[in-house]
Design a protein around this motif. Structure first.
Motif, short mmCIF file in Angstrom:
data_model
loop_
_atom_site.label_atom_id
_atom_site.label_comp_id
_atom_site.label_asym_id
_atom_site.label_seq_id
_atom_site.Cartn_x
_atom_site.Cartn_y
_atom_site.Cartn_z
N LEU A 61 0.83 -1.20 0.00
CA LEU A 61 0.00 0.00 0.00
C LEU A 61 0.87 1.26 0.00
CD1 LEU A 61 -2.91 1.10 0.23
CD2 LEU A 61 -2.64 0.98 2.71
N VAL A 62 1.86 1.28 0.88
CA VAL A 62 2.75 2.45 0.98
C VAL A 62 3.55 2.62 -0.31
CG1 VAL A 62 4.75 3.39 2.22
CG2 VAL A 62 2.85 2.39 3.50
N ALA A 63 4.11 1.52 -0.82
CA ALA A 63 4.89 1.60 -2.06
C ALA A 63 4.01 2.08 -3.22
CB ALA A 63 5.52 0.25 -2.37
N GLY A 64 2.79 1.60 -3.28
CA GLY A 64 1.87 2.04 -4.33
C GLY A 64 1.58 3.52 -4.25
N ARG A 65 1.38 4.00 -3.04
CA ARG A 65 1.11 5.43 -2.87
C ARG A 65 2.34 6.28 -3.18
NH1 ARG A 65 -2.78 5.56 2.53
NH2 ARG A 65 -4.61 4.72 1.46
N ALA A 66 3.51 5.67 -3.06
CA ALA A 66 4.76 6.39 -3.37
C ALA A 66 5.11 6.30 -4.84
CB ALA A 66 5.90 5.83 -2.52
N GLY A 67 4.28 5.70 -5.64
CA GLY A 67 4.51 5.61 -7.08
C GLY A 67 4.54 4.20 -7.61
N GLY A 68 4.85 3.23 -6.76
CA GLY A 68 4.80 1.83 -7.15
C GLY A 68 5.94 1.35 -8.01
N ASP A 69 6.94 2.18 -8.26
CA ASP A 69 8.07 1.74 -9.07
C ASP A 69 8.95 0.81 -8.23
OD1 ASP A 69 10.57 3.63 -8.06
OD2 ASP A 69 8.59 4.59 -7.88
N PRO A 70 9.80 0.01 -8.87
CA PRO A 70 10.63 -0.95 -8.13
C PRO A 70 11.46 -0.30 -7.01
CG PRO A 70 10.67 -1.53 -10.44
CD PRO A 70 9.94 -0.21 -10.33
N ALA A 71 11.94 0.90 -7.22
CA ALA A 71 12.72 1.57 -6.17
C ALA A 71 11.86 1.88 -4.95
CB ALA A 71 13.35 2.85 -6.72
N SER A 72 10.62 2.32 -5.17
CA SER A 72 9.71 2.59 -4.06
C SER A 72 9.38 1.32 -3.30
CB SER A 72 8.41 3.23 -4.56
OG SER A 72 8.65 4.47 -5.14
N VAL A 73 9.19 0.24 -4.04
CA VAL A 73 8.89 -1.04 -3.40
C VAL A 73 10.06 -1.47 -2.52
CG1 VAL A 73 8.47 -3.50 -3.83
CG2 VAL A 73 7.29 -1.77 -5.21
N ARG A 74 11.25 -1.44 -3.06
CA ARG A 74 12.45 -1.85 -2.31
C ARG A 74 12.63 -0.96 -1.07
NH1 ARG A 74 16.47 -5.05 -2.84
NH2 ARG A 74 16.01 -5.60 -4.98
N GLU A 75 12.51 0.34 -1.24
CA GLU A 75 12.68 1.28 -0.13
C GLU A 75 11.65 1.02 0.97
OE1 GLU A 75 11.85 5.94 0.16
OE2 GLU A 75 13.51 5.45 -1.19
N THR A 76 10.42 0.79 0.58
CA THR A 76 9.37 0.55 1.57
C THR A 76 9.59 -0.76 2.30
OG1 THR A 76 7.82 1.82 0.23
CG2 THR A 76 6.87 0.37 1.90
N ILE A 77 9.94 -1.81 1.57
CA ILE A 77 10.18 -3.10 2.20
C ILE A 77 11.36 -2.99 3.17
CG2 ILE A 77 11.01 -5.45 1.76
CD1 ILE A 77 9.13 -5.52 -0.65
N GLU A 78 12.40 -2.30 2.76
CA GLU A 78 13.55 -2.11 3.66
C GLU A 78 13.14 -1.37 4.93
OE1 GLU A 78 16.48 -0.27 1.14
OE2 GLU A 78 16.99 -2.18 0.17
N ALA A 79 12.26 -0.38 4.81
CA ALA A 79 11.79 0.36 5.98
C ALA A 79 10.99 -0.54 6.92
CB ALA A 79 10.96 1.57 5.54
N VAL A 80 10.16 -1.41 6.35
CA VAL A 80 9.38 -2.33 7.19
C VAL A 80 10.31 -3.32 7.89
CG1 VAL A 80 7.64 -4.17 7.16
CG2 VAL A 80 7.27 -2.10 5.82
N VAL A 81 11.29 -3.84 7.18
CA VAL A 81 12.24 -4.77 7.79
C VAL A 81 13.04 -4.07 8.88
CG1 VAL A 81 14.33 -6.14 7.35
CG2 VAL A 81 12.38 -6.31 5.81
N ASP A 82 13.46 -2.84 8.65
CA ASP A 82 14.17 -2.08 9.69
C ASP A 82 13.31 -1.93 10.93
OD1 ASP A 82 16.38 -1.79 8.04
OD2 ASP A 82 15.92 0.31 7.50
N LEU A 83 12.04 -1.59 10.73
CA LEU A 83 11.13 -1.45 11.87
C LEU A 83 10.99 -2.76 12.62
CD1 LEU A 83 9.14 0.29 13.48
CD2 LEU A 83 7.37 -0.37 11.83
N ALA A 84 10.87 -3.87 11.89
CA ALA A 84 10.74 -5.18 12.53
C ALA A 84 12.00 -5.52 13.33
CB ALA A 84 10.49 -6.26 11.48
#
Length: 94
Positions: A61-84
């Protein structure tokens, strides 16, 4: 020992990812399977198993709202993993 029909061997997971891409008109780089599986593993280990699919949904959802491009997806996933990885159950999270 019988195999669980819901456990997918890697080639079946690849086929399922391909079916999802076909159904929704996505390119292979739009579906970073290994990255998403790593997110699920890390969240399940650091937070709780039920948090993994919720986290994957929120990341999408967050990556999609940020544009959904592969870079946004990677950045968002990395942020979730960092939080975890930083997550500690405390009274403020209960």
């Amino acid at each position: 020992m019988s195999e669980n029909p819901r456990t997918l061997p890697p080639e079946a997971l690849d086929a399922w990812a391909g079916a999802l891409r076909d159904r929704f008109g996505l390119a292979p780089e739009d579906v970073p399977t290994a990255l998403v599986l790593d997110l699920a593993r890390d969240v399940a280990n650091e937070v709780a198993r039920p948090a993994a699919p919720l986290s994957a949904f929120v990341a999408g959802l967050v990556a999609g709202r940020a544009g959904g491009d592969p870079a946004s997806v990677r950045e968002t996933i990395e942020a979730v993993v960092d939080l975890a990885e930083e997550w500690q159950v405390s009274e403020s999270h209960a």
